[in-house]
Enzyme design. Structure first.
Site, PDB file in Angstrom:
ATOM      1  CB  THR A  35      -0.966   0.029   1.209  1.00 55.40           C
ATOM      2  OG1 THR A  35      -0.224   0.236   2.408  1.00 55.40           O
ATOM      3  CG2 THR A  35      -1.779  -1.251   1.311  1.00 55.40           C
ATOM      4  N   GLY A  36       0.478   2.256  -0.732  1.00 54.99           N
ATOM      5  CA  GLY A  36       1.299   3.464  -0.825  1.00 54.99           C
ATOM      6  C   GLY A  36       2.625   3.174  -1.506  1.00 54.99           C
ATOM      7  N   GLY A  37       2.540   2.584  -2.689  1.00 51.30           N
ATOM      8  CA  GLY A  37       3.769   2.164  -3.391  1.00 51.30           C
ATOM      9  C   GLY A  37       4.285   3.148  -4.417  1.00 51.30           C
ATOM     10  CB  THR A  38       3.070   6.394  -5.650  1.00 57.77           C
ATOM     11  OG1 THR A  38       2.867   7.108  -4.425  1.00 57.77           O
ATOM     12  CG2 THR A  38       1.768   5.743  -6.091  1.00 57.77           C
ATOM     13  N   GLY A  40       9.087   6.605  -2.096  1.00 59.42           N
ATOM     14  CA  GLY A  40       9.783   6.269  -0.862  1.00 59.42           C
ATOM     15  C   GLY A  40       9.931   4.779  -0.584  1.00 59.42           C
ATOM     16  CB  ILE A  41       9.594   2.968   2.648  1.00 60.80           C
ATOM     17  CG1 ILE A  41      10.665   3.796   3.377  1.00 60.80           C
ATOM     18  CG2 ILE A  41       9.579   1.531   3.142  1.00 60.80           C
ATOM     19  CD1 ILE A  41      10.358   4.121   4.836  1.00 60.80           C
ATOM     20  N   GLY A  42       7.695   2.420   0.112  1.00 61.11           N
ATOM     21  CA  GLY A  42       6.783   1.526  -0.609  1.00 61.11           C
ATOM     22  C   GLY A  42       7.289   1.235  -2.010  1.00 61.11           C
ATOM     23  CE1 TYR A 171       4.372   9.241  11.089  1.00 62.20           C
ATOM     24  CE2 TYR A 171       6.190   9.102  12.649  1.00 62.20           C
ATOM     25  CZ  TYR A 171       5.635   8.780  11.429  1.00 62.20           C
ATOM     26  OH  TYR A 171       6.320   7.984  10.549  1.00 62.20           O
TER      27      TYR A 171
HETATM   28  N1  NAP Z   1      10.763   8.473   5.884  1.00 64.63           N
HETATM   29  C1  NAP Z   1      10.920   8.349   7.188  1.00 64.63           C
HETATM   30  O1  NAP Z   1      11.782   8.995   7.817  1.00 64.63           O
HETATM   31  C2  NAP Z   1      10.050   7.371   7.943  1.00 64.63           C
HETATM   32  C3  NAP Z   1      10.475   6.944   9.215  1.00 64.63           C
HETATM   33  C4  NAP Z   1       9.673   6.038   9.926  1.00 64.63           C
HETATM   34  C5  NAP Z   1       8.502   5.598   9.377  1.00 64.63           C
HETATM   35  N2  NAP Z   1       8.098   6.030   8.156  1.00 64.63           N
HETATM   36  C6  NAP Z   1       6.835   5.502   7.626  1.00 64.63           C
HETATM   37  O2  NAP Z   1       7.099   4.938   6.357  1.00 64.63           O
HETATM   38  C7  NAP Z   1       5.898   4.898   5.592  1.00 64.63           C
HETATM   39  C8  NAP Z   1       6.216   5.333   4.182  1.00 64.63           C
HETATM   40  O3  NAP Z   1       6.664   6.664   4.192  1.00 64.63           O
HETATM   41  P1  NAP Z   1       7.826   7.221   3.242  1.00 64.63           P
HETATM   42  O4  NAP Z   1       8.863   7.786   4.115  1.00 64.63           O
HETATM   43  O5  NAP Z   1       8.187   6.222   2.217  1.00 64.63           O
HETATM   44  O6  NAP Z   1       7.066   8.477   2.614  1.00 64.63           O
HETATM   45  P2  NAP Z   1       6.460   8.749   1.161  1.00 64.63           P
HETATM   46  O7  NAP Z   1       7.566   8.753   0.164  1.00 64.63           O
HETATM   47  O8  NAP Z   1       5.627   9.949   1.324  1.00 64.63           O
HETATM   48  O9  NAP Z   1       5.567   7.472   0.880  1.00 64.63           O
HETATM   49  C9  NAP Z   1       4.291   7.301   1.463  1.00 64.63           C
HETATM   50  C10 NAP Z   1       3.430   6.587   0.459  1.00 64.63           C
HETATM   51  O10 NAP Z   1       2.127   6.371   1.039  1.00 64.63           O
HETATM   52  C11 NAP Z   1       1.165   6.951   0.169  1.00 64.63           C
HETATM   53  N3  NAP Z   1      -0.037   7.346   0.885  1.00 64.63           N
HETATM   54  C12 NAP Z   1      -0.156   8.264   1.854  1.00 64.63           C
HETATM   55  N4  NAP Z   1      -1.422   8.341   2.252  1.00 64.63           N
HETATM   56  C13 NAP Z   1      -2.124   7.451   1.507  1.00 64.63           C
HETATM   57  C14 NAP Z   1      -3.483   7.065   1.444  1.00 64.63           C
HETATM   58  N5  NAP Z   1      -4.413   7.623   2.222  1.00 64.63           N
HETATM   59  N6  NAP Z   1      -3.852   6.119   0.540  1.00 64.63           N
HETATM   60  C15 NAP Z   1      -2.933   5.555  -0.268  1.00 64.63           C
HETATM   61  N7  NAP Z   1      -1.639   5.880  -0.264  1.00 64.63           N
HETATM   62  C16 NAP Z   1      -1.236   6.824   0.631  1.00 64.63           C
HETATM   63  C17 NAP Z   1       1.886   8.125  -0.458  1.00 64.63           C
HETATM   64  O11 NAP Z   1       1.186   8.624  -1.562  1.00 64.63           O
HETATM   65  P3  NAP Z   1       0.965  10.240  -1.711  1.00 64.63           P
HETATM   66  O12 NAP Z   1       2.190  10.712  -2.426  1.00 64.63           O
HETATM   67  O13 NAP Z   1      -0.289  10.330  -2.492  1.00 64.63           O
HETATM   68  O14 NAP Z   1       0.856  10.808  -0.323  1.00 64.63           O
HETATM   69  C18 NAP Z   1       3.210   7.441  -0.789  1.00 64.63           C
HETATM   70  O15 NAP Z   1       3.089   6.579  -1.881  1.00 64.63           O
HETATM   71  C19 NAP Z   1       4.892   5.746   6.366  1.00 64.63           C
HETATM   72  O16 NAP Z   1       4.000   4.889   7.049  1.00 64.63           O
HETATM   73  C20 NAP Z   1       5.749   6.512   7.371  1.00 64.63           C
HETATM   74  O17 NAP Z   1       5.039   6.834   8.518  1.00 64.63           O
HETATM   75  C21 NAP Z   1       8.855   6.895   7.419  1.00 64.63           C
END
Ligand code: NAP
Length: 270
Positions: A35-38, A40-42, A171
């Site tokens: 989920t949310g694979g567009t 970052g980590i996804g 958060y």
């Molecule tokens: N990066 C960090 O430092 C960090 C540290 C600890 C934990 N995390 C966790 O890692 C996870 C991924 O975050 P990331 O850092 O990879 O950030 P990211 O690049 O913003 O990726 C988040 C992904 O989730 C999608 N998303 C958000 N809300 C959504 C929704 N309602 N329905 C479907 N897709 C949704 C985003 O799409 P949109 O572009 O449309 O929003 C994006 O594809 C999150 O759960 C975050 O809390 C991140």
């Protein structure tokens, strides 16, 4: 000639033992949902599973961004806002019809935000909780009927769940709740040999900071501060987290369930 054959045979054997060491498990014929694979980590995790032969399905809430990611990764994609239970229900119905069942579910979609408790707004609270907690909970709940026996579920939590920092109440408490859901699910799903774990990264260089509404000019200073408080003096990378998700979903972790794997360069150690 004989020596060449021996050398080639040795190299071949080496390749397999090396592959084992770096956990090159093959996921051919496995159905993986991210989920949310567009971004970052996804995105990095979808790539890692796809490179290992899995049939990968990503979700996202913005069609254009989703289509671009799916094209780049060569994976299937479905539009679903993971904060909306109706979207998740539709997604499950579509996946059931098209793929039958799911072997790996990576519940990754999430957003971040900072606010003191005094300054909190209902809107800001709901934005984070609706996606990170309610959305994640119902994603698991609705997918349970189509998870294969022996499937792996991984939640994307955060090292903030192990730390107390001003400004992170919403958060961090959301991620703490996620860890509680993860452990309860591990117990409930164990009879079907479904393992449920969480990965908790520290600051990772994805686009999440810029999506928090922070002034772009302040991001380098924030990044520098974060690096300074991490004992290993580096941000994490999305690919590192992807490797951990793959590990938890592989046979190497077949005795691991209900675990939270913190990977934050030592940041939460104090
Ligand atoms: N990066 C960090 O430092 C960090 C540290 C600890 C934990 N995390 C966790 O890692 C996870 C991924 O975050 P990331 O850092 O990879 O950030 P990211 O690049 O913003 O990726 C988040 C992904 O989730 C999608 N998303 C958000 N809300 C959504 C929704 N309602 N329905 C479907 N897709 C949704 C985003 O799409 P949109 O572009 O449309 O929003 C994006 O594809 C999150 O759960 C975050 O809390 C991140």
């Amino acid at each position: 000639m004989v020596y060449s054959v021996i050398l080639v045979t040795k190299l071949y054997q080496c390749r397999f033992s090396f592959a084992k060491i770096i956990n090159m498990e093959n996921f051919t014929n496995k159905i993986v949902v991210v989920t949310g694979g567009t971004s970052g980590i996804g995105y990095a995790t979808a790539k890692e599973f796809s490179d290992r032969g899995a049939k990968v399905i990503i979700t996202g809430r913005r069609k254009e961004v989703l289509d671009t990611a799916a094209r780049e990764l060569g994976v299937d994609a479905y539009l679903a806002d993971q904060s909306k239970v109706a979207d998740t229900g539709q997604l499950v119905a579509t996946i059931k019809e098209k793929y039958g069942q799911v072997d790996v579910l990576f519940i990754n979609a999430g957003v971040a935000g900072v606010s003191t408790i005094a300054d909190a707004t209902e809107e800001g609270y709901d934005r984070i909780m609706d996606i990170n907690v309610r959305g994640a909970f119902f994603t698991l709940s609705r997918f349970i009927p189509i998870l294969s026996d022996g499937a792996s579920v991984v939640f994307l939590s955060s090292n903030t769940a192990s730390m107390i920092r001003a400004g992170s109440a919403v958060y961090a408490s959301g991620k703490m709740a996620l860890n509680g859901i993860m452990k309860t699910a591990a117990v409930e799903l164990a009879p079907r040999r479904i393992r449920v774990n969480a990965v908790s990264p520290g600051p990772t260089d994805t686009g999440i900071l810029s999506k928090m509404g922070l002034d772009a000019a302040s991001i380098p200073a924030i990044t520098e501060h974060l690096v300074n408080v991490i004992p290993l003096k580096t941000m994490g990378h999305a690919a590192d987290v992807a490797s951990m998700v793959v590990y938890l979903s592989s046979d190497a972790a077949k005795f691991t369930t209900g675990a939270e794997l913190v990977m934050d360069g030592g940041m939460s150690l104090g």
